[in-house]
Design a protein around this motif. Structure first.
Motif, PDB file in Angstrom:
ATOM      1  N   ARG A  79       0.825  -1.211   0.000  1.00  0.00           N
ATOM      2  CA  ARG A  79       0.000   0.000   0.000  1.00  0.00           C
ATOM      3  C   ARG A  79       0.860   1.263   0.000  1.00  0.00           C
ATOM      4  NH1 ARG A  79      -3.963   0.076   4.866  1.00  0.00           N
ATOM      5  NH2 ARG A  79      -4.508  -1.902   3.859  1.00  0.00           N
ATOM      6  N   THR A  80       1.980   1.229   0.704  1.00  0.00           N
ATOM      7  CA  THR A  80       2.816   2.431   0.841  1.00  0.00           C
ATOM      8  C   THR A  80       3.952   2.476  -0.177  1.00  0.00           C
ATOM      9  OG1 THR A  80       4.132   1.255   2.522  1.00  0.00           O
ATOM     10  CG2 THR A  80       2.340   2.670   3.310  1.00  0.00           C
ATOM     11  N   TYR A  81       3.880   1.652  -1.203  1.00  0.00           N
ATOM     12  CA  TYR A  81       4.968   1.569  -2.192  1.00  0.00           C
ATOM     13  C   TYR A  81       5.292   2.930  -2.807  1.00  0.00           C
ATOM     14  CZ  TYR A  81       7.454   0.293  -6.467  1.00  0.00           C
ATOM     15  OH  TYR A  81       8.373   0.212  -7.479  1.00  0.00           O
ATOM     16  N   VAL A  82       4.267   3.716  -3.109  1.00  0.00           N
ATOM     17  CA  VAL A  82       4.476   4.999  -3.785  1.00  0.00           C
ATOM     18  C   VAL A  82       5.344   5.930  -2.940  1.00  0.00           C
ATOM     19  CG1 VAL A  82       3.344   7.085  -4.641  1.00  0.00           C
ATOM     20  CG2 VAL A  82       2.353   4.851  -5.126  1.00  0.00           C
ATOM     21  N   ILE A  83       5.015   6.072  -1.664  1.00  0.00           N
ATOM     22  CA  ILE A  83       5.799   6.998  -0.841  1.00  0.00           C
ATOM     23  C   ILE A  83       7.170   6.406  -0.501  1.00  0.00           C
ATOM     24  CG2 ILE A  83       3.775   8.171   0.088  1.00  0.00           C
ATOM     25  CD1 ILE A  83       4.113   6.602   2.671  1.00  0.00           C
ATOM     26  N   LEU A  84       7.272   5.086  -0.492  1.00  0.00           N
ATOM     27  CA  LEU A  84       8.577   4.466  -0.279  1.00  0.00           C
ATOM     28  C   LEU A  84       9.499   4.744  -1.450  1.00  0.00           C
ATOM     29  CD1 LEU A  84      10.685   2.662   1.008  1.00  0.00           C
ATOM     30  CD2 LEU A  84       9.399   0.658   0.232  1.00  0.00           C
ATOM     31  N   ARG A  85       8.986   4.612  -2.686  1.00  0.00           N
ATOM     32  CA  ARG A  85       9.813   4.896  -3.864  1.00  0.00           C
ATOM     33  C   ARG A  85      10.217   6.371  -3.891  1.00  0.00           C
ATOM     34  NH1 ARG A  85      12.765   1.372  -5.491  1.00  0.00           N
ATOM     35  NH2 ARG A  85      13.365   3.004  -6.937  1.00  0.00           N
ATOM     36  N   ARG A  86       9.295   7.225  -3.525  1.00  0.00           N
ATOM     37  CA  ARG A  86       9.600   8.654  -3.480  1.00  0.00           C
ATOM     38  C   ARG A  86      10.738   8.918  -2.487  1.00  0.00           C
ATOM     39  NH1 ARG A  86       4.659  11.732  -1.501  1.00  0.00           N
ATOM     40  NH2 ARG A  86       3.723  10.685  -3.316  1.00  0.00           N
ATOM     41  N   TYR A  87      10.690   8.212  -1.373  1.00  0.00           N
ATOM     42  CA  TYR A  87      11.723   8.364  -0.344  1.00  0.00           C
ATOM     43  C   TYR A  87      13.073   7.839  -0.848  1.00  0.00           C
ATOM     44  CZ  TYR A  87      14.244   7.264   3.989  1.00  0.00           C
ATOM     45  OH  TYR A  87      15.192   7.152   4.972  1.00  0.00           O
ATOM     46  N   LEU A  88      13.075   6.685  -1.488  1.00  0.00           N
ATOM     47  CA  LEU A  88      14.321   6.086  -1.965  1.00  0.00           C
ATOM     48  C   LEU A  88      14.942   6.872  -3.113  1.00  0.00           C
ATOM     49  CD1 LEU A  88      13.307   2.302  -1.949  1.00  0.00           C
ATOM     50  CD2 LEU A  88      14.736   3.489  -0.278  1.00  0.00           C
ATOM     51  N   ASN A  89      14.107   7.526  -3.918  1.00  0.00           N
ATOM     52  CA  ASN A  89      14.596   8.227  -5.111  1.00  0.00           C
ATOM     53  C   ASN A  89      15.024   9.664  -4.845  1.00  0.00           C
ATOM     54  OD1 ASN A  89      14.045   5.961  -6.621  1.00  0.00           O
ATOM     55  ND2 ASN A  89      12.052   6.678  -7.316  1.00  0.00           N
ATOM     56  N   ARG A  90      14.848  10.122  -3.640  1.00  0.00           N
ATOM     57  CA  ARG A  90      15.155  11.527  -3.377  1.00  0.00           C
ATOM     58  C   ARG A  90      16.655  11.785  -3.517  1.00  0.00           C
ATOM     59  NH1 ARG A  90      14.419  11.925   3.238  1.00  0.00           N
ATOM     60  NH2 ARG A  90      16.558  11.294   3.766  1.00  0.00           N
ATOM     61  N   MET A  91      16.987  13.039  -3.774  1.00  0.00           N
ATOM     62  CA  MET A  91      18.382  13.446  -3.911  1.00  0.00           C
ATOM     63  C   MET A  91      18.703  14.498  -2.858  1.00  0.00           C
ATOM     64  SD  MET A  91      19.577  11.581  -6.293  1.00  0.00           S
ATOM     65  CE  MET A  91      21.106  12.403  -6.717  1.00  0.00           C
ATOM     66  N   PRO A  92      19.794  14.305  -2.092  1.00  0.00           N
ATOM     67  CA  PRO A  92      20.676  13.135  -2.115  1.00  0.00           C
ATOM     68  C   PRO A  92      19.984  11.901  -1.544  1.00  0.00           C
ATOM     69  CG  PRO A  92      21.257  14.579  -0.301  1.00  0.00           C
ATOM     70  CD  PRO A  92      20.211  15.313  -1.094  1.00  0.00           C
ATOM     71  N   ALA A  93      20.457  10.751  -1.948  1.00  0.00           N
ATOM     72  CA  ALA A  93      19.835   9.501  -1.519  1.00  0.00           C
ATOM     73  C   ALA A  93      20.005   9.310  -0.015  1.00  0.00           C
ATOM     74  CB  ALA A  93      20.467   8.332  -2.266  1.00  0.00           C
ATOM     75  N   PRO A  94      19.001   8.742   0.643  1.00  0.00           N
ATOM     76  CA  PRO A  94      19.117   8.511   2.089  1.00  0.00           C
ATOM     77  C   PRO A  94      20.167   7.449   2.403  1.00  0.00           C
ATOM     78  CG  PRO A  94      17.149   7.447   1.218  1.00  0.00           C
ATOM     79  CD  PRO A  94      17.713   8.275   0.103  1.00  0.00           C
ATOM     80  N   ALA A  95      20.788   7.575   3.547  1.00  0.00           N
ATOM     81  CA  ALA A  95      21.780   6.586   3.980  1.00  0.00           C
ATOM     82  C   ALA A  95      21.084   5.270   4.305  1.00  0.00           C
ATOM     83  CB  ALA A  95      22.535   7.106   5.201  1.00  0.00           C
ATOM     84  N   MET A  96      21.818   4.172   4.174  1.00  0.00           N
ATOM     85  CA  MET A  96      21.237   2.857   4.393  1.00  0.00           C
ATOM     86  C   MET A  96      20.676   2.705   5.806  1.00  0.00           C
ATOM     87  SD  MET A  96      20.556   0.117   2.750  1.00  0.00           S
ATOM     88  CE  MET A  96      21.669   0.195   1.340  1.00  0.00           C
ATOM     89  N   LEU A  97      21.397   3.219   6.791  1.00  0.00           N
ATOM     90  CA  LEU A  97      20.918   3.121   8.172  1.00  0.00           C
ATOM     91  C   LEU A  97      19.615   3.890   8.355  1.00  0.00           C
ATOM     92  CD1 LEU A  97      24.240   3.457  10.223  1.00  0.00           C
ATOM     93  CD2 LEU A  97      22.852   1.404   9.884  1.00  0.00           C
TER      94      LEU A  97
END
Length: 282
Positions: free
Chosen positions: A168-186
């Motif tokens: 259900r939350t895939y859209v906001i997760l992709r938005r989060y992962l694709n942001r620049m600069p990319a979020p750190a793994m932790l």
């Protein structure tokens, strides 16, 4: 045009791979100054002009010295891949969206996600813009909070319960992962812990590519497994012979044997991928 490419063209020589990549990058940057999202046809027209002007430097040549097709395939692929990379977060990509309409992501009644065009990386929902039916930004944020609550209560043991919410939350997760600069793994692990569970990862990959990775792996092992076994039996490799010696067609897991054979063949340490446990203790 980069200096190295100019020199190669003047000498009618083929540029080095890194020089060619630099040329492709510069070419795409210039193209995107005029068209923010060049189509494959546009790229082909430009690449064809380059190849025709400098065939000895850029045309695809077979081992027998013959031009392959129109001489453009490999150069065109490099250019188009670079365009895809540069426009991955560009909303103009939506004009190339497939007309397949909406597709269910699960059983009837669940939220839906629109399938986009397949890019050079095999992704069909890299950065979806439309929210699932019946959802708003607020409801999706509520679902994300529910995911974190499940994790705080059950840890990774709540992955099965969390899977529908991850879809259900895939859209906001992709938005989060694709942001620049990319979020750190932790940071990703803290914000979206179930993405690091097997269920969450497989589910996310399925939505991203429309590929059921487990099903594909099983199909590949079924179709190619015996071929790999026959090929391995012909090899003079002590480690491969050791794996084959421990394989029992009647009682052993064929998939595990094939994976071990592939890892040994490609000189990969099997202990880093597989955790072997003596089940007699359980």
């Amino acid at each position: 045009m980069p200096t190295a490419i100019q020199q190669a063209v003047e000498k009618e020589e083929r540029p080095m791979p890194d020089e060619r990549r630099a040329f492709v990058n510069a070419l795409v940057d210039q193209m995107m100054q005029h068209e923010r999202n060049p189509t494959r046809a546009m790229c082909h027209s430009i690449v064809r002009l380059i190849v025709r002007s400098h065939p000895k430097s850029f045309a695809d040549i077979s081992r027998r010295g013959e031009v392959v097709g129109d001489g453009c395939p490999s150069h065109l692929q490099q250019v188009k891949t670079r365009v895809e990379y540069k426009t991955r977060n560009n909303t103009l990509a939506r004009r190339r969206r497939s007309r397949e309409g909406r597709r269910n992501t699960g059983v009837a009644g669940e939220s839906r996600l629109t399938r986009g065009p397949v890019d050079q990386y095999g992704c069909v929902r890299w950065c979806p813009a439309d929210l699932p039916e019946g959802e708003t930004e607020a409801t999706l944020e509520d679902s994300k909070r529910d995911l974190r609550n499940i994790y705080s209560e059950e840890g990774m043991g709540g992955a099965e319960r969390a899977e529908p919410l991850m879809v259900r939350t895939y859209v906001i997760l992709r938005r989060y992962l694709n942001r620049m600069p990319a979020p750190a793994m932790l940071e990703v692990k803290e914000e979206w812990p179930f993405l690091f569970s097997q269920r969450g990862l497989f589910s996310h990959f399925g939505l991203l590519t429309d590929v059921n990775i487990l099903q594909k792996l099983q199909e590949a092992l079924g179709q190619r497994g015996q071929t790999i076994l026959h090929f391995s039996q012909k090899l003079d490799n002590p480690k491969i012979r050791e794996v084959l010696a421990s394989y029992d067609p009647e009682g052993s897991e064929k998939a595990a044997c094939i994976l071990q054979l592939l890892m040994v063949y490609f000189k990969e340490p099997t202990e880093k991928l597989m955790l072997e446990v003596d089940v007699s203790f359980f």
